[in-house]
Scaffold this motif. Sequence first.
Motif, PDB file in Angstrom:
ATOM      1  N   SER A  60       0.832  -1.213   0.000  1.00 22.75           N
ATOM      2  CA  SER A  60       0.000   0.000   0.000  1.00 22.75           C
ATOM      3  C   SER A  60       0.868   1.266   0.000  1.00 22.75           C
ATOM      4  O   SER A  60       1.914   1.327   0.671  1.00 22.75           O
ATOM      5  N   ASP A  61       0.422   2.261  -0.745  1.00 23.35           N
ATOM      6  CA  ASP A  61       1.174   3.525  -0.816  1.00 23.35           C
ATOM      7  C   ASP A  61       1.150   4.266   0.517  1.00 23.35           C
ATOM      8  O   ASP A  61       2.154   4.841   0.936  1.00 23.35           O
ATOM      9  N   TRP A  62       0.001   4.248   1.145  1.00 22.01           N
ATOM     10  CA  TRP A  62      -0.113   4.922   2.455  1.00 22.01           C
ATOM     11  C   TRP A  62       0.789   4.236   3.479  1.00 22.01           C
ATOM     12  O   TRP A  62       1.441   4.910   4.278  1.00 22.01           O
ATOM     13  N   ALA A  63       0.811   2.903   3.408  1.00 21.13           N
ATOM     14  CA  ALA A  63       1.672   2.156   4.346  1.00 21.13           C
ATOM     15  C   ALA A  63       3.139   2.478   4.078  1.00 21.13           C
ATOM     16  O   ALA A  63       3.943   2.572   5.011  1.00 21.13           O
ATOM     17  N   ALA A  64       3.472   2.691   2.782  1.00 21.56           N
ATOM     18  CA  ALA A  64       4.858   3.038   2.425  1.00 21.56           C
ATOM     19  C   ALA A  64       5.231   4.400   3.014  1.00 21.56           C
ATOM     20  O   ALA A  64       6.326   4.579   3.554  1.00 21.56           O
ATOM     21  N   LEU A  65       4.268   5.341   2.924  1.00 17.24           N
ATOM     22  CA  LEU A  65       4.522   6.674   3.484  1.00 17.24           C
ATOM     23  C   LEU A  65       4.672   6.589   5.010  1.00 17.24           C
ATOM     24  O   LEU A  65       5.585   7.208   5.592  1.00 17.24           O
ATOM     25  N   ALA A  66       3.797   5.792   5.628  1.00 19.83           N
ATOM     26  CA  ALA A  66       3.882   5.621   7.091  1.00 19.83           C
ATOM     27  C   ALA A  66       5.209   4.976   7.462  1.00 19.83           C
ATOM     28  O   ALA A  66       5.848   5.345   8.463  1.00 19.83           O
ATOM     29  N   TRP A  67       5.652   4.026   6.649  1.00 16.88           N
ATOM     30  CA  TRP A  67       6.945   3.342   6.873  1.00 16.88           C
ATOM     31  C   TRP A  67       8.086   4.366   6.821  1.00 16.88           C
ATOM     32  O   TRP A  67       8.986   4.358   7.668  1.00 16.88           O
ATOM     33  N   ALA A  68       8.030   5.264   5.832  1.00 14.97           N
ATOM     34  CA  ALA A  68       9.085   6.280   5.684  1.00 14.97           C
ATOM     35  C   ALA A  68       9.101   7.223   6.900  1.00 14.97           C
ATOM     36  O   ALA A  68      10.167   7.535   7.439  1.00 14.97           O
ATOM     37  N   PHE A  69       7.914   7.632   7.343  1.00 16.92           N
ATOM     38  CA  PHE A  69       7.852   8.510   8.533  1.00 16.92           C
ATOM     39  C   PHE A  69       8.403   7.785   9.765  1.00 16.92           C
ATOM     40  O   PHE A  69       9.130   8.373  10.572  1.00 16.92           O
ATOM     41  N   GLY A  70       8.049   6.499   9.846  1.00 19.11           N
ATOM     42  CA  GLY A  70       8.569   5.692  10.959  1.00 19.11           C
ATOM     43  C   GLY A  70      10.081   5.606  10.909  1.00 19.11           C
ATOM     44  O   GLY A  70      10.758   5.672  11.936  1.00 19.11           O
ATOM     45  N   GLY A  71      10.604   5.467   9.680  1.00 19.42           N
ATOM     46  CA  GLY A  71      12.057   5.404   9.506  1.00 19.42           C
ATOM     47  C   GLY A  71      12.744   6.681   9.981  1.00 19.42           C
ATOM     48  O   GLY A  71      13.769   6.634  10.661  1.00 19.42           O
ATOM     49  N   VAL A  72      12.112   7.813   9.631  1.00 23.11           N
ATOM     50  CA  VAL A  72      12.667   9.110  10.067  1.00 23.11           C
ATOM     51  C   VAL A  72      12.688   9.155  11.599  1.00 23.11           C
ATOM     52  O   VAL A  72      13.684   9.538  12.219  1.00 23.11           O
ATOM     53  N   THR A  73      11.574   8.726  12.193  1.00 24.03           N
ATOM     54  CA  THR A  73      11.480   8.740  13.672  1.00 24.03           C
ATOM     55  C   THR A  73      12.565   7.849  14.279  1.00 24.03           C
ATOM     56  O   THR A  73      13.232   8.236  15.244  1.00 24.03           O
ATOM     57  N   ALA A  74      12.718   6.646  13.706  1.00 28.43           N
ATOM     58  CA  ALA A  74      13.693   5.685  14.248  1.00 28.43           C
ATOM     59  C   ALA A  74      15.099   6.268  14.207  1.00 28.43           C
ATOM     60  O   ALA A  74      15.838   6.196  15.196  1.00 28.43           O
ATOM     61  N   LEU A  75      15.449   6.872  13.069  1.00 29.32           N
ATOM     62  CA  LEU A  75      16.805   7.413  12.939  1.00 29.32           C
ATOM     63  C   LEU A  75      16.997   8.645  13.806  1.00 29.32           C
ATOM     64  O   LEU A  75      18.071   8.861  14.368  1.00 29.32           O
ATOM     65  N   PHE A  76      15.919   9.432  13.933  1.00 29.53           N
ATOM     66  CA  PHE A  76      15.998  10.605  14.802  1.00 29.53           C
ATOM     67  C   PHE A  76      16.220  10.162  16.255  1.00 29.53           C
ATOM     68  O   PHE A  76      17.054  10.716  16.966  1.00 29.53           O
ATOM     69  N   ARG A  77      15.477   9.122  16.656  1.00 27.03           N
ATOM     70  CA  ARG A  77      15.626   8.628  18.031  1.00 27.03           C
ATOM     71  C   ARG A  77      17.033   8.097  18.266  1.00 27.03           C
ATOM     72  O   ARG A  77      17.616   8.296  19.320  1.00 27.03           O
ATOM     73  N   ARG A  78      17.567   7.427  17.257  1.00 29.56           N
ATOM     74  CA  ARG A  78      18.918   6.876  17.392  1.00 29.56           C
ATOM     75  C   ARG A  78      19.944   7.997  17.555  1.00 29.56           C
ATOM     76  O   ARG A  78      20.793   7.954  18.447  1.00 29.56           O
ATOM     77  N   SER A  79      19.833   9.018  16.670  1.00 25.00           N
ATOM     78  CA  SER A  79      20.830  10.100  16.747  1.00 25.00           C
ATOM     79  C   SER A  79      20.653  10.878  18.049  1.00 25.00           C
ATOM     80  O   SER A  79      21.627  11.299  18.666  1.00 25.00           O
ATOM     81  N   ASN A  80      19.410  11.007  18.485  1.00 23.45           N
ATOM     82  CA  ASN A  80      19.121  11.696  19.739  1.00 23.45           C
ATOM     83  C   ASN A  80      19.734  10.952  20.923  1.00 23.45           C
ATOM     84  O   ASN A  80      20.324  11.545  21.824  1.00 23.45           O
ATOM     85  N   ARG A  81      19.613   9.609  20.873  1.00 25.66           N
ATOM     86  CA  ARG A  81      20.156   8.770  21.950  1.00 25.66           C
ATOM     87  C   ARG A  81      21.675   8.899  21.992  1.00 25.66           C
ATOM     88  O   ARG A  81      22.288   9.001  23.045  1.00 25.66           O
ATOM     89  N   ARG A  82      22.288   8.920  20.801  1.00 25.65           N
ATOM     90  CA  ARG A  82      23.746   9.035  20.738  1.00 25.65           C
ATOM     91  C   ARG A  82      24.202  10.387  21.281  1.00 25.65           C
ATOM     92  O   ARG A  82      25.170  10.486  22.015  1.00 25.65           O
ATOM     93  N   LEU A  83      23.444  11.427  20.900  1.00 23.80           N
ATOM     94  CA  LEU A  83      23.765  12.786  21.341  1.00 23.80           C
ATOM     95  C   LEU A  83      23.670  12.871  22.865  1.00 23.80           C
ATOM     96  O   LEU A  83      24.554  13.421  23.527  1.00 23.80           O
ATOM     97  N   CYS A  84      22.582  12.273  23.390  1.00 25.18           N
ATOM     98  CA  CYS A  84      22.397  12.276  24.855  1.00 25.18           C
ATOM     99  C   CYS A  84      23.533  11.519  25.523  1.00 25.18           C
ATOM    100  O   CYS A  84      24.065  11.945  26.549  1.00 25.18           O
ATOM    101  N   GLY A  85      23.913  10.384  24.910  1.00 28.30           N
ATOM    102  CA  GLY A  85      25.006   9.583  25.465  1.00 28.30           C
ATOM    103  C   GLY A  85      26.295  10.385  25.521  1.00 28.30           C
ATOM    104  O   GLY A  85      26.996  10.394  26.533  1.00 28.30           O
ATOM    105  N   LEU A  86      26.582  11.088  24.413  1.00 30.36           N
ATOM    106  CA  LEU A  86      27.806  11.898  24.348  1.00 30.36           C
ATOM    107  C   LEU A  86      27.781  13.003  25.401  1.00 30.36           C
ATOM    108  O   LEU A  86      28.762  13.248  26.095  1.00 30.36           O
ATOM    109  N   LEU A  87      26.591  13.633  25.501  1.00 27.28           N
ATOM    110  CA  LEU A  87      26.421  14.738  26.439  1.00 27.28           C
ATOM    111  C   LEU A  87      26.616  14.262  27.882  1.00 27.28           C
ATOM    112  O   LEU A  87      27.310  14.899  28.681  1.00 27.28           O
ATOM    113  N   MET A  88      26.011  13.110  28.181  1.00 24.69           N
ATOM    114  CA  MET A  88      26.114  12.563  29.543  1.00 24.69           C
ATOM    115  C   MET A  88      27.559  12.203  29.857  1.00 24.69           C
ATOM    116  O   MET A  88      28.046  12.421  30.956  1.00 24.69           O
TER     117      MET A  88
END
Lengths: 174, 100
Positions: A39-67
């Motif tokens: 489904s096209d909508w599912a593909a778009l949702a997948w892409a948004f989820g991917g952005v969230t996942a990578l954002f969370r990962r980079s955020n976690r790394r940033l927090c780790g570095l900061l701590m």
Amino acid sequence: MSALRKAAAKLMRAVLRHSAAESHDWASAMLRELDFIESDWAALAWAFGGVTALFRRSNRRLCGLLMNRLGHEEGWMNDIRKRAVGIVSGVGIAAALAVCVFGLLYLASHFLPFADPERMPRLAWLIVITLPEASFIFAAIALWRKRRSMAVGILLSAIVLATHFAIHLATHGL
Amino acid sequence: MKFRLSPQTLETLNAFLQEPKDWKYGYDISRNTGLKSGTLYPILMRLAERKLLETSWETSEPGKPPRHLYRLTPDGLRFAREHRLVHSAGHTGAAAWSRG
């Protein structure tokens, strides 16, 4: 390819371009999976989820570095605090030693007539400066290995006393 | 190292336990578990960081980009089996695991 799917692919490609080196594989993996989503909508949702996942990962790394950095700074502050306490205690010990030495000299001048500073002022001065300075130096040597900052505090007191004595000599004479 | 076991993580581990030796695609895991990519991939990333999950690129036909594959490592399998038992015994999913 529908507009929605194109948008999803564009979004994932943009994320892939801007992702950190360690997240690159994960971004590529999520982009590749887009082709298998029906489904096209599912593909778009997948892409948004991917952005969230990578954002969370980079955020976690940033927090780790900061701590980590904060932890280092805290350790450094603790080190400085310990040293300062050591030096202040060294000065305190030196002051206590000086009080003891001067107290003994005062008592000696009362009970031993030959130790009266009025009779032998030069000898009295020599004792007044030599005894505390010697006791400071011995204490500093004894503490140097185990409590260096305390030894530094004692040495600082020795320097202050010697300087005071030198200034006194220069201005008043013996 | 602390590892928080959320119900979603347990769900992911259970999906791997169904055919433990087989490599799995991210989208297939997502369909089997019902987890969205924004939830599933951070779990996969954490499992891979802790060496509980191994990843590989599928060797595909020339001209086609490869797909990413996932499988539990022997440590991951042991861990998943231990925690599946804990989970099914009625404990909460927020158990913590210490490694090393």
